[in-house]
Design a protein around this motif. Structure first.
Motif, PDB file in Angstrom:
ATOM      1  N   ASP A  76       0.807  -1.270  -0.105  1.00  0.00           N
ATOM      2  CA  ASP A  76       0.090   0.075   0.064  1.00  0.00           C
ATOM      3  C   ASP A  76       0.936   1.055  -0.024  1.00  0.00           C
ATOM      4  O   ASP A  76       0.183   2.290  -0.142  1.00  0.00           O
ATOM      5  N   HIS A  77       2.259   1.109   0.173  1.00  0.00           N
ATOM      6  CA  HIS A  77       3.065   2.241   0.543  1.00  0.00           C
ATOM      7  C   HIS A  77       4.239   2.476  -0.312  1.00  0.00           C
ATOM      8  O   HIS A  77       4.676   1.482  -0.913  1.00  0.00           O
ATOM      9  N   ARG A  78       4.625   3.818  -0.622  1.00  0.00           N
ATOM     10  CA  ARG A  78       5.620   4.241  -1.601  1.00  0.00           C
ATOM     11  C   ARG A  78       7.031   3.574  -0.959  1.00  0.00           C
ATOM     12  O   ARG A  78       8.153   3.578  -1.754  1.00  0.00           O
ATOM     13  N   ALA A  79       7.099   3.266   0.366  1.00  0.00           N
ATOM     14  CA  ALA A  79       8.295   3.136   0.739  1.00  0.00           C
ATOM     15  C   ALA A  79       8.754   1.625   0.100  1.00  0.00           C
ATOM     16  O   ALA A  79      10.021   1.224   0.233  1.00  0.00           O
ATOM     17  N   ASP A  80       7.632   0.986  -0.570  1.00  0.00           N
ATOM     18  CA  ASP A  80       8.000  -0.284  -1.051  1.00  0.00           C
ATOM     19  C   ASP A  80       8.462  -0.370  -2.334  1.00  0.00           C
ATOM     20  O   ASP A  80       8.388  -1.419  -3.188  1.00  0.00           O
ATOM     21  N   LEU A  81       8.941   0.826  -2.892  1.00  0.00           N
ATOM     22  CA  LEU A  81       9.370   1.133  -4.225  1.00  0.00           C
ATOM     23  C   LEU A  81      10.337  -0.006  -4.880  1.00  0.00           C
ATOM     24  O   LEU A  81      10.411  -0.745  -5.822  1.00  0.00           O
ATOM     25  N   PRO A  82      11.308  -0.430  -3.638  1.00  0.00           N
ATOM     26  CA  PRO A  82      12.500  -1.206  -4.084  1.00  0.00           C
ATOM     27  C   PRO A  82      11.793  -2.671  -4.193  1.00  0.00           C
ATOM     28  O   PRO A  82      12.512  -3.553  -5.025  1.00  0.00           O
TER      29      PRO A  82
END
Length: 223
Positions: A180-186
Motif C-alpha cells: 500500500d506504500h511508496r516505501a516499498d518501491l524497491p
C-alpha cells in the motif's frame, strides 16, 4: 521440480485494516499515564526532529522506547499475544477479507507466499496465528534492548526488505508483490508484477511516475 513462484505481501494496510505496531505501542503508552507523560515532556525536542525528513523516525523510536521501558522481552511478547487476543475480540476486523482471500488463492495455486513487514515480528506472528496464517513465512522487524527499554534493531522497511528477504531464502526477483506504500518501491522494482492496495493519491502518483506505468489498484480498504 521447478521452484515455486515467490509472492511477497506487505502486511500493514495491505493485509490488515490498520498500522498494527503503531496501535500496539500506543496501547502500551496509554495504559500507564507516566509513559505518556514521558513523551509529553520530551515534545520540545521531539517536534523539531519530526519536522526534518532525516530525523523523523527518532520521535517514533523514542515513543517505542517509552512504551517498552522496564519490560523484558518475554513480557513484551506476552503483551503482544494479549493485544492480538484483544483486537480479534473487538468490533473491527483486523484483516482485510479480500487480502486474505488473495493470499490463500496464491497458496492454493502452489505459489510460495512470504510476508515482509515493518511490524514487530512477535506481534505480526501473533496476529497471523489468530487468522490461521501461522504457516506463512514472515520476515519482520526486530527490537534490541537499550537503556532499560527496546529500540529498533532491524527495520523491515523500504530497501531493508531486499536483504532481509534474501537472507531468509527469498532473493529477488519476485513474481508478484502487494503493498500500500511508496516505501516499498524497491520491492516493486524487483517484481515482475505488482499491485497497490487502496493507495493514497500522493503515493499513487509517486509510484506511477517512478515505475513509469499505470498501477494495478486493489481497493481492499475501500470495499
Amino acid at each position: 521440480m521447478s521452484k515455486p513462484d515467490v509472492v511477497v505481501f506487505d502486511f500493514d494496510l495491505t493485509l490488515t485494516g490498520w498500522e498494527t505496531a503503531s496501535r500496539f505501542f500506543k496501547t502500551l503508552l496509554r495504559r500507564q499515564p507516566w509513559r505518556i507523560a514521558g513523551v509529553v515532556l520530551a515534545l520540545p525536542v521531539l517536534v523539531p526532529l519530526w519536522a526534518l525528513p532525516h530525523t523523523r523516525r527518532l520521535p517514533v523510536r523514542f515513543a517505542v522506547w517509552m512504551a517498552t521501558f522496564g519490560r523484558s522481552g518475554e513480557a513484551l511478547a506476552a503483551l503482544a499475544v494479549a493485544h492480538a487476543d484483544e483486537v480479534f475480540g473487538g468490533p473491527e476486523p483486523v484483516f482485510l477479507a479480500q487480502g486474505v482471500e488473495r493470499l490463500r488463492n496464491h497458496l492454493a495455486q502452489g505459489d510460495q507466499v512470504v510476508i515482509a513487514t515493518g511490524c514487530w515480528e512477535p506481534l505480526a506472528q501473533a496476529l497471523l496465528e489468530r487468522e490461521g496464517l501461522q504457516d506463512v513465512p514472515l520476515v519482520a522487524s526486530t527490537l534490541r534492548p537499550c537503556l532499560g527499554g527496546w529500540v529498533s534493531e532491524r527495520h523491515c522497511l523500504g530497501e531493508n526488505k531486499i536483504p532481509m528477504l534474501a537472507e531468509r531464502g527469498y532473493p529477488p526477483p519476485w513474481r508478484v508483490a502487494y503493498t500500500d506504500h511508496r516505501a516499498d518501491l524497491p520491492l516493486l522494482r524487483n517484481s515482475a508484477q505488482w499491485y497497490l492496495v487502496s493507495p493514497g493519491e500522493k503515493c499513487l502518483r509517486l509510484i506511477e511516475q517512478t515505475m513509469m506505468t499505470k498501477a494495478q489498484i486493489l481497493p481492499w480498504r475501500d470495499a
